[in-house]
Scaffold this motif. Structure first.
Motif, short mmCIF file in Angstrom:
data_model
loop_
_atom_site.label_atom_id
_atom_site.label_comp_id
_atom_site.label_asym_id
_atom_site.label_seq_id
_atom_site.Cartn_x
_atom_site.Cartn_y
_atom_site.Cartn_z
N THR A 114 48.09 72.42 13.69
CA THR A 114 46.84 71.81 13.23
C THR A 114 45.35 70.95 14.56
O THR A 114 44.35 71.77 13.68
N LEU A 115 46.25 70.67 15.78
CA LEU A 115 44.89 70.77 16.19
C LEU A 115 43.50 71.17 16.76
O LEU A 115 42.56 70.55 16.34
N PRO A 116 44.51 72.69 17.08
CA PRO A 116 43.13 73.66 16.66
C PRO A 116 42.30 73.71 16.00
O PRO A 116 40.73 73.83 16.21
N LEU A 117 42.02 73.13 14.54
CA LEU A 117 41.24 73.70 13.16
C LEU A 117 41.17 72.21 13.56
O LEU A 117 39.16 71.86 12.55
N LEU A 118 41.46 70.80 13.99
CA LEU A 118 40.17 69.35 13.55
C LEU A 118 39.59 69.87 14.97
O LEU A 118 39.38 69.89 15.66
N GLU A 119 38.38 69.67 13.87
CA GLU A 119 36.50 68.62 14.58
C GLU A 119 36.85 67.12 14.91
O GLU A 119 36.19 66.71 15.83
N ARG A 120 37.70 66.47 14.40
CA ARG A 120 37.58 64.83 14.48
C ARG A 120 39.19 64.62 13.82
O ARG A 120 39.13 64.84 12.93
N GLU A 121 39.79 64.01 15.24
CA GLU A 121 40.66 62.95 14.52
C GLU A 121 40.52 61.97 14.18
O GLU A 121 39.91 61.56 14.18
N ILE A 122 41.44 61.66 13.41
CA ILE A 122 41.64 60.58 12.48
C ILE A 122 42.38 59.48 13.06
O ILE A 122 43.85 59.07 12.97
N PRO A 123 42.89 58.65 13.94
CA PRO A 123 44.29 58.16 14.86
C PRO A 123 44.07 57.07 14.08
O PRO A 123 45.98 56.64 14.29
N GLY A 124 43.60 56.54 13.93
CA GLY A 124 44.11 55.37 12.95
C GLY A 124 45.42 55.73 12.10
O GLY A 124 46.13 54.61 11.94
N MET A 125 44.88 56.62 11.21
CA MET A 125 45.86 56.80 10.04
C MET A 125 47.55 57.01 10.41
O MET A 125 47.95 56.78 10.01
N ALA A 126 47.19 58.07 12.29
CA ALA A 126 48.91 58.16 12.07
C ALA A 126 49.77 57.03 12.74
O ALA A 126 50.34 57.02 13.15
N GLU A 127 48.24 56.42 13.61
CA GLU A 127 49.02 54.92 13.79
C GLU A 127 49.71 54.71 13.35
O GLU A 127 50.59 53.75 12.56
N ALA A 128 48.90 53.80 12.30
CA ALA A 128 49.25 53.26 11.18
C ALA A 128 50.53 53.17 10.52
O ALA A 128 51.77 53.06 9.77
N MET A 129 50.24 55.30 9.91
CA MET A 129 51.86 55.25 9.30
C MET A 129 53.13 55.31 10.56
O MET A 129 53.97 55.29 10.11
N ARG A 130 52.96 55.50 11.85
CA ARG A 130 54.00 55.38 12.88
C ARG A 130 54.40 53.71 12.74
O ARG A 130 55.85 53.28 12.77
N ALA A 131 53.34 53.41 12.83
CA ALA A 131 54.15 51.54 12.80
C ALA A 131 54.31 51.00 11.48
O ALA A 131 55.42 50.41 11.62
N ALA A 132 54.60 51.63 10.46
CA ALA A 132 54.95 51.17 9.24
C ALA A 132 56.26 52.16 9.32
O ALA A 132 57.51 51.50 8.61
N SER A 133 56.83 53.42 9.38
CA SER A 133 57.60 53.74 10.34
C SER A 133 58.38 52.53 11.55
O SER A 133 60.20 52.75 10.90
N PHE A 134 57.79 52.55 12.24
CA PHE A 134 58.36 52.07 13.40
C PHE A 134 59.48 50.37 12.84
O PHE A 134 60.20 49.91 13.06
N ALA A 135 58.51 49.93 11.56
CA ALA A 135 59.04 48.79 11.50
C ALA A 135 60.60 49.27 10.82
O ALA A 135 61.61 48.29 10.31
N LYS A 136 61.21 50.27 10.27
CA LYS A 136 62.03 50.19 9.92
C LYS A 136 63.34 51.18 10.44
O LYS A 136 64.57 51.20 9.77
#
Length: 166
Positions: free
Chosen positions: A86-108
């Motif tokens: 995926t990474l080579p295709l991205l023109e811009r990352e949105i780290p907040g989305m990945a961080e939000a998913m990991r934070a919510a998952s980490f609560a579980k």
């Protein structure tokens, strides 16, 4: 209300060989349809960077799909290569989305820290990597669902304020 297109790519060696049923892909499609998205494509490929990359690139550059979700290949095993595809295709990352998913998952589960999923933009498409298990994939996308329509509108150039009335 704008109807956005979406596509779901499941990455799984066992699924591609017919040794495991894909449960996360169909569950994600069903959830996205329930939230107003139109499913334009769904496919399953083995955990191979070139195949994953090719499908994602075609969906973005040729099919112009608005939201592209991957499920699988975000962990730590040697075959988990979805972020690398995926990474080579991205023109811009949105780290907040990945961080939000990991934070919510980490609560579980503490295992959430092992997720390497990415989120980002290519052209006018939003690409999001999700874990491969049905439960984890659904839990992760549900974190982002409230923000997806606005994110897609902004990616497409909407001049609407992020916080109307303020």
């Amino acid at each position: 209300m704008t109807v956005y297109t979406c596509a779901v790519l499941t990455t799984s060696d066992k699924g591609a060989r017919g040794e495991r049923e894909d449960t996360s892909g169909p569950a994600l499609r069903e959830l996205l349809v329930a939230h107003g998205f139109k499913v334009a494509a769904h496919t399953l490929v083995p955990d191979r960077i070139e195949e994953i990359h090719r499908v994602l690139q075609n969906w973005v550059d040729q099919d112009k799909i608005d939201l592209i979700i991957t499920t699988g290949g975000t962990g730590l095993t040697p075959s988990d290569v979805t972020p690398e595809a995926t990474l080579p295709l991205l023109e811009r990352e949105i780290p907040g989305m990945a961080e939000a998913m990991r934070a919510a998952s980490f609560a579980k589960t503490p295992h959430a820290v092992m997720s390497r999923g990415l989120a980002g933009i290519r052209g006018e498409s939003l690409l999001i990597n999700l874990p491969g298990s049905r439960r984890a994939a659904l839990e992760n996308i549900e974190v982002l669902l409230p923000a997806l329509p606005h994110a897609l509108a902004k990616i497409k150039g909407s001049p609407e304020d992020c916080q109307p009335g303020q």
